[in-house]
Scaffold this motif. Structure first.
Motif, short mmCIF file in Angstrom:
data_model
loop_
_atom_site.label_atom_id
_atom_site.label_comp_id
_atom_site.label_asym_id
_atom_site.label_seq_id
_atom_site.Cartn_x
_atom_site.Cartn_y
_atom_site.Cartn_z
N VAL A 1 -5.97 -6.89 0.39
CA VAL A 1 -5.18 -5.92 0.82
C VAL A 1 -4.62 -6.25 2.20
O VAL A 1 -5.48 -6.52 3.13
N LEU B 1 -3.20 4.24 3.34
CA LEU B 1 -4.42 3.01 2.78
C LEU B 1 -5.20 3.65 1.96
O LEU B 1 -5.78 2.82 1.17
N ALA C 1 -4.35 3.57 -1.53
CA ALA C 1 -4.32 2.33 -2.04
C ALA C 1 -5.78 1.90 -2.43
O ALA C 1 -5.98 1.25 -3.62
N THR D 1 0.79 -1.30 -0.12
CA THR D 1 -0.24 0.00 -0.09
C THR D 1 0.74 1.21 0.11
O THR D 1 0.61 2.40 -0.43
N GLU E 1 -2.37 -5.13 5.34
CA GLU E 1 -1.64 -3.81 5.64
C GLU E 1 -1.31 -3.85 7.37
O GLU E 1 -1.88 -4.79 7.71
#
Length: 248
Positions: A139, A120, A123, A114, A141
């Motif tokens: 995703v 975030l 992204a 990201t 993170e």
């Protein structure tokens, strides 16, 4: 030695390139329940471990991998050839936030990458551009398992708001217009396996390649290990979210 080469060398024994085990990678990809003929995109694909496994799990899918690392993409291409997947994988050496596609995707991944977009939320906006209606995003993170100290933030060159807690990370995805339909929170064992592999593999390469490059690689491994063991271990967590866009 540039950053992408250091990362490529360090991930040689852990190409998943995140604190996620192979079994949990399979669980996340399987939970996506992709349709026949699915199109998959990985923004920041590295050595391609996530994409290659997705193509094995979904035999009629095709995929695009995007990364700026020449060595990582070469490794992904070699692995695809060895696995007989080259005809279903396309690789692109461009920044993740600059990639343009002619058709949308059923699944877009951005796991541990990201930062290529900024925050975030940035992204997630970048991922959304490539999703078909009803498509899913995977995703990965970081998040704060507990509040970081001032000293750790200085060590990481970070600030308290760079990450949220786990609940806050899910809330950030929701605020960006996504519903979380599944997730995996990396365990301490997964973190340890990832970090010992990263630092150990790079250390071994450095010792096998004495000279300026070896010295630089060894220094990078030592710095990374110290930052982990004396800093963010049990403070920084990692969650991989399976997300579906909402209508906001």
């Amino acid at each position: 030695m540039h950053r992408q080469l250091i990362s490529h060398l360090a991930h040689a024994d852990h190409p998943i390139a995140s604190p996620v085990s192979a079994a949990n990678l399979d669980r996340l990809l399987t939970r996506a329940k992709l349709p026949a003929g699915a199109r998959i995109l990985d923004l920041g694909c590295g050595e391609g471990a996530w994409l290659l496994r997705a193509l094995e799990l979904y035999p009629d899918a095709t995929a695009d991998g995007v990364d700026i690392g020449q060595e990582a993409l070469a490794s992904a291409a070699e692995s695809a050839g060895r696995l007989g997947l080259s005809d279903r994988l396309r690789l692109h050496q461009v920044p993740a936030d600059s990639f343009e596609a002619t058709q949308p995707y059923d699944l877009v991944l951005c796991v541990g990458a990201t930062h290529a977009f900024g925050a975030l939320a940035d992204a997630l906006d970048g991922v959304r551009r490539h999703l078909r209606p009803g498509g899913l995003a995977l995703v990965g993170e970081g998040f704060w398992e507990r509040p970081p100290s001032k000293e750790l933030l200085e060590l990481l060159g970070s600030d308290p708001d760079e990450y949220a807690g786990l609940a806050g990370t899910v809330a950030r995805a929701r605020d960006a217009g996504y519903a979380t339909v599944y997730a995996h929170t990396s365990t301490r064992d997964e973190w340890d396996e990832y970090e010992w592999s990263w630092t150990g593999t790079l250390t071994r390469w450095a010792l096998d390649n004495p000279g300026p490059d070896g010295d630089e690689a060894l220094a990078a491994a030592d710095e990374h290990r110290d930052m982990w063991l004396d800093g963010y271990r049990d403070v920084l967590g990692f969650v991989t979210l399976l997300l579906r866009p909402t209508d906001r």
